[in-house]
Design a protein around this motif. Structure first.
Motif, mmCIF file in Angstrom:
data_model
loop_
_atom_site.group_PDB
_atom_site.id
_atom_site.type_symbol
_atom_site.label_atom_id
_atom_site.label_comp_id
_atom_site.label_asym_id
_atom_site.label_seq_id
_atom_site.Cartn_x
_atom_site.Cartn_y
_atom_site.Cartn_z
ATOM 1 N N ALA A 1 0.863 -1.178 0.000
ATOM 2 C CA ALA A 1 0.000 0.000 0.000
ATOM 3 C C ALA A 1 0.900 1.229 0.000
ATOM 4 O O ALA A 1 1.595 1.501 0.975
ATOM 5 C CB ALA A 1 -0.903 -0.006 1.228
ATOM 6 N N VAL A 2 0.918 1.946 -1.110
ATOM 7 C CA VAL A 2 1.768 3.134 -1.243
ATOM 8 C C VAL A 2 0.934 4.340 -0.812
ATOM 9 O O VAL A 2 -0.021 4.720 -1.493
ATOM 10 C CB VAL A 2 2.270 3.301 -2.696
ATOM 11 N N MET A 3 1.314 4.924 0.344
ATOM 12 C CA MET A 3 0.494 5.965 0.961
ATOM 13 C C MET A 3 1.343 7.172 1.345
ATOM 14 O O MET A 3 2.568 7.086 1.419
ATOM 15 C CB MET A 3 -0.232 5.410 2.191
ATOM 16 N N HIS A 4 0.677 8.281 1.600
ATOM 17 C CA HIS A 4 1.381 9.512 1.964
ATOM 18 C C HIS A 4 1.821 9.460 3.426
ATOM 19 O O HIS A 4 1.113 8.960 4.296
ATOM 20 C CB HIS A 4 0.479 10.728 1.760
ATOM 21 N N GLY A 5 3.022 9.965 3.672
ATOM 22 C CA GLY A 5 3.549 10.069 5.027
ATOM 23 C C GLY A 5 4.669 11.084 5.054
ATOM 24 O O GLY A 5 5.427 11.209 4.084
ATOM 25 N N LEU B 1 5.672 7.704 1.898
ATOM 26 C CA LEU B 1 6.618 8.705 1.425
ATOM 27 C C LEU B 1 5.890 10.015 1.190
ATOM 28 O O LEU B 1 4.663 10.045 0.985
ATOM 29 C CB LEU B 1 7.339 8.257 0.160
ATOM 30 N N ASN B 2 6.629 11.096 1.222
ATOM 31 C CA ASN B 2 6.058 12.425 1.040
ATOM 32 C C ASN B 2 6.063 12.770 -0.446
ATOM 33 O O ASN B 2 7.057 13.257 -0.976
ATOM 34 C CB ASN B 2 6.874 13.447 1.842
ATOM 35 N N ASN B 3 4.952 12.475 -1.109
ATOM 36 C CA ASN B 3 4.821 12.707 -2.544
ATOM 37 C C ASN B 3 3.494 13.403 -2.810
ATOM 38 O O ASN B 3 2.467 13.004 -2.258
ATOM 39 C CB ASN B 3 4.888 11.377 -3.304
ATOM 40 N N PRO B 4 3.475 14.458 -3.635
ATOM 41 C CA PRO B 4 2.228 15.214 -3.850
ATOM 42 C C PRO B 4 1.083 14.375 -4.420
ATOM 43 O O PRO B 4 -0.078 14.643 -4.127
ATOM 44 C CB PRO B 4 2.643 16.327 -4.816
#
Length: 533
Positions: free
Chosen positions: A97-101, A139-142
């Motif tokens: 699960a690729v999620m914002h963090g 990861l911190n990605n827009p």
């Protein structure tokens, strides 16, 4: 499981602050009691939690190995993510699960399913074999500020698929399918064979066709003629598996940031990528409506399930012959379905899969099933008949308040504006960067026609211009729009520049481009530009 006060249940849906809150309250107070009473969670889907209503839109990627699933995610985000492995062999062996963090890192499956803020707690039911193959990459990605993406293991073919994964792969995908906003099936233009496991997966996703999109990836590696054949073969294969007259949307292209091997179909690939990106970008705007739609589907299934369970309870003897009667009822479940359909006027499509239901019923004690509870059913009927309509109004209000909400960043930024945006400098946009009026190039030939129409005071009337413009054979609706755009000064006549502009717009339309809703600044005739400023 939940701790809800009686006072909360009495709140009027009109008082909901937002759609998410409204959905949570309706589920807790009206649908969950019916599900819980009739063992719905043992047969179909685990109970929903707050995180299921609060989470960002999710995109699920499914495909055989080496179809470009992980590369597709990398292409969207324009950034590597923790745990990413790309190769021609089956590299992704886990659900990621690729999620914002704010902090980049990995969260293992066992820790992930105890986090109440993540919508994965119910995956605990699939056991350690699955949880050891499940993780979250933060990861911190827009891009991830608006959506989350689920990468899945490559589906195997041939002998490899016979090796057990240790968990029910199709069931896990079905669990995700119920909760995600978009399911993207990826196919490799070179490997169209659909394995038995992939076929089972597509069948498991059958109830979610509205969320499914198909991507024919790596299409730049074959010629146009081969691409036509591959596309036809793919549609034929999907038609056999999905078994519906409607065809799912197929996007053709090469979804990675590398040069095209065969650039013959570049414009096609650009148009397809634009359409797919637009579809993904719309997810945040439509997320509330999707959750509302899924809750309605769940409520309809829960109602049917309650009818089935109560019917089985009603048929059971009170003392002797319980086991024999149970076997008889399971064998005749199809007839019970038909009886319920007629009694309650329910569509056959609302019933669960017969074979699967028979298998699940075999492990339950029918004597412990509850009889029909009209109040629970009435509560769900009231939810579907009244509360949902009120929430729909709130959905529209939220959409109106956030019209520009869409996915931003990554590959989405590269095609939004500038000379490499889709269609830039084409059709009505041709000449946008040029100092001279683009229509002026062909104006001499248009002038020859104009002066044969005997203009009066340098202008021709609408009736006179019509005789010439209809020669294009375009429909009156299109010619009417062209007239509106070309008559810049709105005097009901065309001068030589406006007549040339009308012919230029006809040329644009005949070349297959769309007409602009408003005349672009670069197409305004030079003599009229001062008037418009």
């Amino acid at each position: 499981m939940f701790s809800w006060s009686k006072r909360e249940g009495k709140k009027d849906p009109d008082l909901f602050q937002n759609v998410s809150e409204g959905l949570k309250r309706l589920y807790r107070t009206k649908l969950f009691p019916l599900e819980d009473s009739y063992h719905f969670h043992d047969f179909h889907s685990p109970a929903l939690e707050d995180a299921d209503f609060d989470n960002k839109p999710m995109v699920l990627l499914v495909g055989q190995y080496s179809t470009g699933k992980t590369t597709f995610i990398r292409h969207l985000m324009e950034q590597d993510f923790p745990g990413m492995r790309i190769g021609p062999e089956p590299t992704t062996d886990s659900f990621i699960a690729v999620m914002h963090g704010e902090q980049e890192g990995m969260i293992p499956g066992n820790a992930l399913v105890v986090d109440p803020k993540k919508p994965f707690r119910k995956l605990n039911a699939f056991g350690n074999a699955f949880l050891n193959r499940f993780m979250c990459a933060q990861l911190n990605n827009p891009v991830l500020e608006s959506i989350s993406i689920i990468d899945t293991p490559g589906i195997l073919s041939g002998e490899k698929q016979r090796i057990s994964r240790g968990y029910d792969f199709a069931a896990v995908l079905e669990w995700f399918a119920e909760r995600v906003d978009r399911i993207i099936l990826l196919f490799d233009a070179h490997k169209l064979d659909i394995s038995d496991e992939f076929s089972d997966v597509i069948k498991a996703l059958k109830n979610h066709e509205d969320k499914m999109r198909v991507v024919l990836n790596k299409a730049d590696q074959i010629s146009t003629q081969q691409l036509m054949r591959v596309y036809g073969a793919l549609m034929w294969s999907l038609g056999k598996i999905i078994n519906t007259p409607e065809v799912v949307r197929v996007y053709i292209g090469s979804f990675w940031a590398q040069p095209l091997l065969i650039a013959d179909n570049r414009k096609l690939f650009e148009a397809e990528e634009k359409d797919l990106f637009s579809d993904i970008q719309s997810l945040p705007r439509n997320a509330a409506l999707r959750k509302l739609n899924d809750l309605i589907k769940r409520a309809r299934l829960a109602k049917v399930h309650a009818y089935i369970i109560s019917s089985l309870k009603k048929e059971m003897p009170s003392v002797f012959g319980k086991d024999t009667k149970k076997k008889e009822l399971i064998a005749n479940l199809g007839a019970i379905y038909e009886k319920i359909q007629k009694e309650h006027n329910i569509s056959p499509g609302d019933f669960p899969n017969l074979k699967k239901m028979q298998e699940l019923l075999a492990g339950h004690d029918f004597t412990k099933f509850p009889a029909m509870k009209p109040k629970l059913m009435e509560s769900v009927e009231d939810m579907l008949g009244n509360d949902i309509a009120k929430l729909m109004t709130l959905v529209r209000k939220e959409e109106a308040a956030m019209p520009s909400q869409s996915v931003k960043g990554g590959a989405f930024e590269g095609t939004m504006s500038g000379p490499f945006g889709h269609g830039y400098g084409e059709g009505a946009g041709e000449g946008i960067d040029e100092l001279e009026w683009i229509v002026g190039r062909d104006k001499p030939s248009y002038d020859e026609i104009f002066y044969t129409l005997s203009p009066i005071n340098g202008k021709v009337s609408g009736a006179t211009a019509k005789k010439e413009l209809v020669k294009s054979k375009l429909p009156n609706t299109v010619l009417g729009k062209i007239w509106t755009l070309a008559d810049v000064d709105k005097d009901g006549y065309l001068d030589d520049e406006e007549f040339a502009l009308a012919n230029h717009l006809i040329k644009v339309k005949l070349e297959g481009h769309e007409l602009p809703a408003k005349l672009p600044a670069h197409l305004v005739p030079p003599s009229k530009r001062a008037e418009q400023n």
